[in-house]
Design a protein around this motif. Structure first.
Motif, mmCIF file in Angstrom:
data_model
loop_
_atom_site.group_PDB
_atom_site.id
_atom_site.type_symbol
_atom_site.label_atom_id
_atom_site.label_comp_id
_atom_site.label_asym_id
_atom_site.label_seq_id
_atom_site.Cartn_x
_atom_site.Cartn_y
_atom_site.Cartn_z
ATOM 1 N N SER A 84 0.821 -1.131 0.132
ATOM 2 C CA SER A 84 -0.019 -0.121 -0.053
ATOM 3 C C SER A 84 1.006 1.300 0.065
ATOM 4 O O SER A 84 0.369 2.350 0.064
ATOM 5 C CB SER A 84 -0.865 -0.291 1.313
ATOM 6 O OG SER A 84 -1.709 -1.244 1.461
ATOM 7 N N PHE A 90 -1.031 -1.533 -4.785
ATOM 8 C CA PHE A 90 -2.168 -1.143 -3.943
ATOM 9 C C PHE A 90 -2.384 0.397 -3.458
ATOM 10 O O PHE A 90 -3.344 0.603 -2.794
ATOM 11 C CB PHE A 90 -2.433 -2.375 -2.807
ATOM 12 C CG PHE A 90 -2.990 -3.622 -3.446
ATOM 13 C CD1 PHE A 90 -3.653 -3.731 -4.440
ATOM 14 C CD2 PHE A 90 -2.314 -4.754 -2.504
ATOM 15 C CE1 PHE A 90 -3.768 -5.481 -4.679
ATOM 16 C CE2 PHE A 90 -2.566 -6.022 -3.086
ATOM 17 C CZ PHE A 90 -3.342 -5.997 -4.345
ATOM 18 N N TYR A 91 -1.408 0.901 -3.832
ATOM 19 C CA TYR A 91 -1.438 2.645 -3.475
ATOM 20 C C TYR A 91 -2.584 3.332 -4.238
ATOM 21 O O TYR A 91 -2.676 2.940 -5.501
ATOM 22 C CB TYR A 91 -0.167 3.334 -3.819
ATOM 23 C CG TYR A 91 -0.155 4.673 -3.386
ATOM 24 C CD1 TYR A 91 -0.028 4.896 -1.974
ATOM 25 C CD2 TYR A 91 -0.513 5.612 -4.188
ATOM 26 C CE1 TYR A 91 0.060 6.359 -1.477
ATOM 27 C CE2 TYR A 91 -0.403 6.917 -3.853
ATOM 28 C CZ TYR A 91 -0.145 7.237 -2.456
ATOM 29 O OH TYR A 91 -0.319 8.575 -2.198
ATOM 30 N N LEU A 95 -5.435 7.948 -0.466
ATOM 31 C CA LEU A 95 -4.646 7.951 0.524
ATOM 32 C C LEU A 95 -3.794 9.083 0.698
ATOM 33 O O LEU A 95 -3.231 9.552 1.660
ATOM 34 C CB LEU A 95 -3.523 6.686 0.650
ATOM 35 C CG LEU A 95 -4.327 5.347 0.446
ATOM 36 C CD1 LEU A 95 -2.939 4.313 0.000
ATOM 37 C CD2 LEU A 95 -4.663 5.102 1.788
ATOM 38 N N TYR A 103 -5.503 5.560 6.749
ATOM 39 C CA TYR A 103 -4.486 4.939 6.268
ATOM 40 C C TYR A 103 -4.202 3.456 6.800
ATOM 41 O O TYR A 103 -4.029 2.659 5.973
ATOM 42 C CB TYR A 103 -3.208 5.772 6.215
ATOM 43 C CG TYR A 103 -2.173 5.164 5.263
ATOM 44 C CD1 TYR A 103 -1.974 5.454 4.142
ATOM 45 C CD2 TYR A 103 -1.013 4.269 6.069
ATOM 46 C CE1 TYR A 103 -0.856 5.030 3.351
ATOM 47 C CE2 TYR A 103 -0.108 3.718 5.336
ATOM 48 C CZ TYR A 103 -0.040 4.185 3.903
ATOM 49 O OH TYR A 103 0.958 3.392 3.159
ATOM 50 N N TYR A 106 -7.099 1.088 5.698
ATOM 51 C CA TYR A 106 -6.744 0.794 4.627
ATOM 52 C C TYR A 106 -5.607 -0.348 4.432
ATOM 53 O O TYR A 106 -6.075 -1.510 3.765
ATOM 54 C CB TYR A 106 -6.496 1.836 3.546
ATOM 55 C CG TYR A 106 -6.193 1.699 2.033
ATOM 56 C CD1 TYR A 106 -7.298 1.314 1.298
ATOM 57 C CD2 TYR A 106 -4.961 1.449 1.728
ATOM 58 C CE1 TYR A 106 -6.990 0.850 0.083
ATOM 59 C CE2 TYR A 106 -4.673 0.760 0.299
ATOM 60 C CZ TYR A 106 -5.858 0.928 -0.550
ATOM 61 O OH TYR A 106 -5.487 0.307 -1.752
ATOM 62 N N THR A 107 -4.714 -0.091 5.073
ATOM 63 C CA THR A 107 -3.515 -1.224 4.823
ATOM 64 C C THR A 107 -4.357 -2.914 5.713
ATOM 65 O O THR A 107 -3.963 -3.519 5.200
ATOM 66 C CB THR A 107 -2.354 -0.749 5.649
ATOM 67 O OG1 THR A 107 -2.474 -0.593 6.906
ATOM 68 C CG2 THR A 107 -1.793 0.129 4.740
ATOM 69 N N ILE A 110 -6.462 -4.191 3.103
ATOM 70 C CA ILE A 110 -5.555 -4.874 1.942
ATOM 71 C C ILE A 110 -5.141 -6.378 2.877
ATOM 72 O O ILE A 110 -4.984 -7.311 2.161
ATOM 73 C CB ILE A 110 -4.368 -4.121 1.523
ATOM 74 C CG1 ILE A 110 -5.091 -2.743 0.833
ATOM 75 C CG2 ILE A 110 -3.590 -4.776 0.602
ATOM 76 C CD1 ILE A 110 -5.787 -3.057 -0.353
ATOM 77 N N LEU B 8 -10.403 -0.587 -5.212
ATOM 78 C CA LEU B 8 -9.680 -0.324 -3.889
ATOM 79 C C LEU B 8 -10.323 1.060 -3.516
ATOM 80 O O LEU B 8 -10.528 1.189 -2.215
ATOM 81 C CB LEU B 8 -8.425 -0.310 -3.893
ATOM 82 C CG LEU B 8 -7.751 -1.647 -4.468
ATOM 83 C CD1 LEU B 8 -6.271 -1.495 -4.676
ATOM 84 C CD2 LEU B 8 -7.905 -2.542 -3.399
#
Lengths: 156, 181
Positions: A84, A90-91, A95, A103, A106-107, A110, B8
């Motif tokens: 991420s 996956f960035y 973000l 953040y 989000y990680t 994932i 995402l």
């Protein structure tokens, strides 16, 4: 008269609120280890041998399942955090404006997506043989249950 | 690659502030997959007898189904009820948080979610699945006994080997109200 929650308790609750699936798996696994074998051993609807075999499976599932679950999740969270970062697959643009908490969530997201896939595979390559091996060992060494031949051999 | 980024982005906005909801959805998927793997594990375990397998397989199948059901009814129900109650009490001033109200409410909701999971998955599910599987085992073993023709007991005539069964003996047996087909 309102109920007042002190700052100290608020801090603790905030920390609990950030539990990830690893902490959740440990909590569920340890209580599973505590309750399920006992419930199986007290199942009066089946004979003693079935009770013991069932309890040893529950015990093994709690140990193997928790260890595999925690290991896979930890690995996937680390991978999720790595993937991420800026410039990695996956960035995402959102973000840039995300708060540290967002953040972090989000990680975790994932990591959870990766672990969901990895756990499906782990269920078959780690849990399934691991639970069988451990429960067979308990049945033979602890309960002194003689291993039976498979149904095919029995039937013939 | 753009499609993945779009998905995402959507997931980010959906779950950015709600970890318990996120955890729960993945937990339910995990429970179902674990059950399937365990059923296969029992089937291929040659050290287990047929009688025990007739209990363990329905036990595992019920475990998966009941766990997922319990999760959505009890765990999710308790989580949402707790969230609603605490947020309502906070709005009406009946509960006051000294600081970080949102984080503290998240903690209370997480405790409720964990308590719900433990009660549902580790206490209620094993009790229900064991009763169900015991019933299935008894039925399966009963059916097997009924199907063993060599063990059949004839009214008034004791046991009779199947190879020498006459038509009249068969009719007598067939008319026996205890016969299950």
């Amino acid at each position: 008269m309102p109920i007042k929650i002190s700052g100290n308790i608020c801090d603790k609750l905030t920390r609990i609120g950030k539990f990830n699936t690893v902490a959740q798996r440990v909590a569920l696994g340890s209580t599973m280890l505590l309750f399920q074998p006992l419930i199986d051993l007290n199942n009066k609807n089946v004979d003693e041998k079935t009770r013991k075999i069932s309890a040893s499976r529950s015990f093994s599932r709690a140990i193997v399942g928790t260890l595999a679950g925690v290991g896979v999740r930890l690995g996937c969270f680390a991978l999720g955090a790595l993937l991420s970062k800026k410039g990695r697959p996956f960035y995402i643009e959102a973000l840039k404006k995300a708060t540290p908490d967002e953040y972090n969530n989000y990680t975790k997201l994932i990591g959870n997506i990766l672990s969901c896939g990895a756990l499906v595979v782990a269920n078959f390559i780690i849990d399934m043989p691991g639970i069988n091996a451990m429960s067979n060992f308990i049945n033979e060494k602890f309960w002194k249950i003689t291993p039976e031949t498979s149904a095919k051999k029995e039937g013939k | 690659m753009n499609a993945l980024k779009d998905i995402l982005e959507k997931l980010f906005h959906e779950y950015k502030g709600d970890t318990p909801k996120l955890l729960g959805n993945f937990g339910a998927i995990g429970l179902a997959c674990a059950s399937i793997a365990n059923i296969i594990g029992i089937r291929v375990n040659e050290k287990l007898g047929e009688k025990e397998k007739k209990f363990l397989i329905p036990q595992e199948a019920a475990n998966g189904a009941i766990n997922v059901g319990m999760f959505f009814v009890i765990t999710r129900g308790l989580t949402e009820l707790t969230r609603f109650t605490v947020e309502h009490l906070e709005k009406t001033g009946e509960i006051e948080f000294a600081k970080n109200t949102k984080g503290a409410i998240g903690g209370i909701v997480m405790v409720a979610s964990l308590a719900g999971s433990i009660i549902a998955n580790n206490i209620l599910t094993p009790i229900i699945r064991n009763k169900y599987a015991a019933g299935r085992q008894k039925r399966a073993l009963g059916l097997i006994q009924d199907c063993k023709i060599s063990d059949m007991t004839y009214p008034n005539s004791g046991q009779m080997p199947v190879k020498t069964m006459s038509m009249s003996a068969f009719l007598t047996y067939a008319k026996n109200p205890g016969l299950k087909i």
